[in-house]
Structures are given as C-alpha cells and as structure tokens.
Design a protein around this motif. Structure first.
Motif, mmCIF file in Angstrom:
data_model
loop_
_atom_site.group_PDB
_atom_site.id
_atom_site.type_symbol
_atom_site.label_atom_id
_atom_site.label_comp_id
_atom_site.label_asym_id
_atom_site.label_seq_id
_atom_site.Cartn_x
_atom_site.Cartn_y
_atom_site.Cartn_z
ATOM 1 N N ALA B 63 49.030 22.891 84.613
ATOM 2 C CA ALA B 63 49.633 22.862 85.952
ATOM 3 C C ALA B 63 50.734 23.916 86.073
ATOM 4 N N VAL B 64 51.525 24.086 85.010
ATOM 5 C CA VAL B 64 52.582 25.108 84.999
ATOM 6 C C VAL B 64 51.946 26.489 85.146
ATOM 7 N N GLU B 65 50.880 26.700 84.417
ATOM 8 C CA GLU B 65 50.189 27.991 84.465
ATOM 9 C C GLU B 65 49.562 28.237 85.848
ATOM 10 N N ARG B 66 48.961 27.196 86.412
ATOM 11 C CA ARG B 66 48.376 27.315 87.762
ATOM 12 C C ARG B 66 49.445 27.677 88.789
ATOM 13 N N GLU B 67 50.605 27.034 88.658
ATOM 14 C CA GLU B 67 51.706 27.289 89.599
ATOM 15 C C GLU B 67 52.163 28.742 89.494
ATOM 16 N N HIS B 110 59.212 34.294 82.770
ATOM 17 C CA HIS B 110 60.457 33.519 82.815
ATOM 18 C C HIS B 110 60.207 32.135 83.429
ATOM 19 N N PHE B 111 59.429 32.130 84.503
ATOM 20 C CA PHE B 111 59.060 30.869 85.155
ATOM 21 C C PHE B 111 58.288 29.964 84.196
ATOM 22 N N LEU B 112 57.310 30.513 83.489
ATOM 23 C CA LEU B 112 56.469 29.703 82.586
ATOM 24 C C LEU B 112 57.332 28.930 81.598
#
Lengths: 83, 152
Positions: B63-67, B110-112
């Motif tokens: 889900a983090v990667e999809r976002e 950075h977001f990941l």
C-alpha cells in the motif's frame, strides 16, 4: 474469533494467539478490548494504556468503533517501530 | 513495483541494478538504506530482533508503494525489509525509487521510508546491558510522516 498479540502486548498477555468466543454484545473493537482486559491480569496490564494500543481487523488498521464478528482475525499491538 | 520481507541480508548494488536493468527510460534512481545502530536511546545495544505481522506487513508495504506511485511519476520502486535477529551495522531496510527525473525519485524515496515507518507492522526488541527492551515509537517519526499527509 482469532486474537493476535504482538511485541510487548504479547509478552504481557503471555501468548501470541488466542481463539475467543465473546458474547454477541461484544460487537465492536472498543467492547472487545474491554472484554479481553477482563480475561487475566496480564490482559489487563497489556490493555491498560489504550492510547498506545493499535488494532487491525483482518489485516487492516481500524478505529475503536469498527465492528467485530465471529471469524475475524484481530491483531492488537503497540505503535510500530520498523524501518 | 516490488516489495519483499525477508530474514536474509540483501546486496544494495544487486538490488538497484536489477531495478533498472534493460531500462532506458529511467534518468534518476534514489535509494535509502536503514542500518542497525549500536545505540538505542541511552543504552548500548548488542543486537535487536525485529518482529512483524506476516501477511499484514506485506499488505501495508504494498500500500505504501502504491501510494508513492500514485503521487509521483515513477518508473520503478522497491522496498526490502528484513526481520529476525540483526546486529549493529546490519542492513534493515532498502527503499528505492526510479523516475525519468531526479525530483520525483528523491521525493518518492523519502516518502517510502517515512510512510512505512508509521504503517508497516514491525517492532524492534533491543538487547541492552539491562536486558531486553522494546523500542518505543518516536513522535519524530509521526512528524516525518505527517509532512506527506497533504500532497501538493
């Protein structure tokens, strides 16, 4: 329903997995936590500080008013510390 | 897009090579590697054990990667996260983002790491001279994730 405990909540409760059958009146996460807290002193200790308790129902983060039913997998754990 | 949760170590060069091999549309590749430090707060730690919620961990990382892929134009992404016993100096986590241009790759990487730190169900248990100690979540990590809460 199946309860999974992680990290220091697991060590307080003394087990990683429990199969429980609460009464029908226990129909949301908040009521389930209250019901579980009454099972043993270890459970009570694990759930004493509710603000640091996170809950996932069927592997999705939920809030305290989320419904719970038979057959759910409910994981209870402290804030995550990965990365 | 790929995520992996594994006990074994990973080789950063091999992972990054595999991400871009055969691709000529990628102009920028950024990566973040998290390592075990020998200091846990005030106490010196000998080792740590990472516990995780198998099943949910994979779902949350995906889900983090999809976002990230929804927010930035990315050519490839990768998250590798280890669990089990780790010693100071060991690699814990690898995040990588590839994009035609560097800005998206830097920001997405950075977001990941910021997002996964507050989402993925991992818990660190440290071995300290005073015995085993569960690491507490840091308010700094929540603040780091918060800055991504309202995408521009």
């Amino acid at each position: 329903m199946k309860i999974l405990w992680f990290a220091w909540l697991r060590t307080r409760v003394g087990t990683a997995t429990e199969n429980v059958d609460p009464p029908a009146s226990v129909d949301d996460v908040a009521k389930l936590l209250d019901w579980l807290a009454a099972r043993s002193p270890g459970h009570a200790e694990a759930l004493a500080k509710r603000e640091v308790v996170r809950v996932a129902v069927n592997q999705e983060y939920v809030k305290l008013d989320h419904p719970v039913t038979k057959g759910d997998e409910i994981a209870i754990f402290p804030p995550v510390t990965g990365g | 897009m790929a995520i992996r949760v594994q006990r074994e170590d990973f080789d950063v060069g091999t992972e990054l090579d595999a991400l871009t091999r055969g691709r000529t549309d990628i102009g920028a590749l950024t990566s973040f590697v998290g390592l075990v430090r020998d200091m846990g707060g005030e106490a010196k730690i000998g080792a740590m054990t990472l516990e995780h919620y198998q099943g949910m961990t994979e779902k949350e990382l995906a889900a983090v990667e999809r976002e990230a892929n929804a927010r930035w134009k990315l050519s490839a992404t990768l998250i590798v996260h280890r669990y089990g016993r780790l010693e100071p100096g060991d690699r814990i986590v690898l995040c990588a983002a590839a994009s035609p241009h560097r800005e998206a790759a830097f920001e997405a990487c950075h977001f990941l790491i910021d997002w996964l730190k507050t989402k993925a169900p991992f818990w660190k248990l440290e071995d300290t001279p005073q015995g085993e100690k569960w690491v507490e979540a840091k308010a700094d990590d929540d603040r780091a994730a918060d800055r991504w809460r309202n995408p521009a």
